[in-house]
Design a protein around this motif. Structure first.
Motif, short mmCIF file in Angstrom:
data_model
loop_
_atom_site.label_atom_id
_atom_site.label_comp_id
_atom_site.label_asym_id
_atom_site.label_seq_id
_atom_site.Cartn_x
_atom_site.Cartn_y
_atom_site.Cartn_z
N ILE A 139 3.72 15.74 -3.46
CA ILE A 139 4.97 15.06 -4.24
C ILE A 139 5.77 14.42 -3.14
N SER A 140 6.36 13.39 -3.32
CA SER A 140 7.30 12.39 -2.53
C SER A 140 8.35 12.15 -3.19
N GLN A 141 9.48 12.01 -2.45
CA GLN A 141 10.90 11.52 -2.95
C GLN A 141 11.74 11.00 -2.01
N THR A 142 12.30 9.80 -2.36
CA THR A 142 12.99 8.96 -1.26
C THR A 142 14.45 8.99 -1.50
N SER A 143 15.24 9.51 -0.53
CA SER A 143 16.57 9.69 -0.65
C SER A 143 17.56 9.48 0.47
N ASP A 144 18.91 9.54 0.37
CA ASP A 144 19.56 9.08 1.79
C ASP A 144 19.71 10.26 2.70
N THR A 145 19.34 11.59 2.15
CA THR A 145 19.47 12.74 2.94
C THR A 145 18.05 13.57 2.88
N ILE A 146 17.67 14.46 3.37
CA ILE A 146 16.60 15.37 3.47
C ILE A 146 16.66 16.41 2.44
N PRO A 147 17.93 17.07 2.46
CA PRO A 147 18.32 18.19 1.55
C PRO A 147 18.39 17.60 -0.03
N GLU A 148 18.96 16.36 -0.15
CA GLU A 148 18.86 15.62 -1.33
C GLU A 148 17.71 15.53 -1.88
N ALA A 149 16.75 14.98 -1.10
CA ALA A 149 15.29 14.80 -1.54
C ALA A 149 14.66 16.21 -2.10
N LEU A 150 14.86 17.16 -1.14
CA LEU A 150 14.27 18.53 -1.53
C LEU A 150 14.76 18.90 -3.01
N ARG A 151 16.44 18.50 -3.31
CA ARG A 151 16.80 19.08 -4.29
C ARG A 151 16.24 18.47 -5.74
N MET A 152 15.88 17.11 -5.36
CA MET A 152 15.34 16.33 -6.38
C MET A 152 13.91 16.76 -6.70
N ILE A 153 13.27 16.94 -5.62
CA ILE A 153 11.88 17.55 -5.72
C ILE A 153 11.80 18.90 -6.51
N ARG A 154 12.73 19.72 -6.41
CA ARG A 154 12.84 21.08 -6.71
C ARG A 154 13.05 20.71 -8.43
#
Length: 86
Positions: free
Chosen positions: A71-86
């Motif tokens: 699963i991949s997600q692009t975001s401004d910050t790493i924690p924000e991307a992990l939140r969106m993946i979750r």
């Protein structure tokens, strides 16, 4: 003496562990096997591409039959991307 017993009992109560109301069986969870981080530029802004390789557990275990998903997600910050993946 009472003070020592009180402190000891409070310490024991605080370190008994975590009781969760949202308990899930181990075969119904995903486990992160690998994490990939890439820095890329999108529309003139620096963004992070976070990729997770997840193991999908099954009730039966067979050698060489491990299922996984990326699963991949692009975001401004790493924690924000992990939140969106979750």
């Amino acid at each position: 003496m009472i003070r020592i017993l009180l402190i000891a009992s409070m310490f024991v109560m605080l370190t008994t562990g975590c009781v969760s109301t949202s308990f899930k069986d181990i075969d119904k969870r995903f486990f992160v096997l690998a994490i990939g981080l890439d820095k890329e530029e999108v529309d003139g802004k620096d963004k992070y591409l976070v990729s997770l390789k997840l193991a999908i557990p099954s009730a039966k275990f067979e050698v060489g039959d491990m299922k996984s998903q990326i699963i991949s997600q692009t975001s401004d910050t790493i924690p924000e991307a992990l939140r969106m993946i979750r």
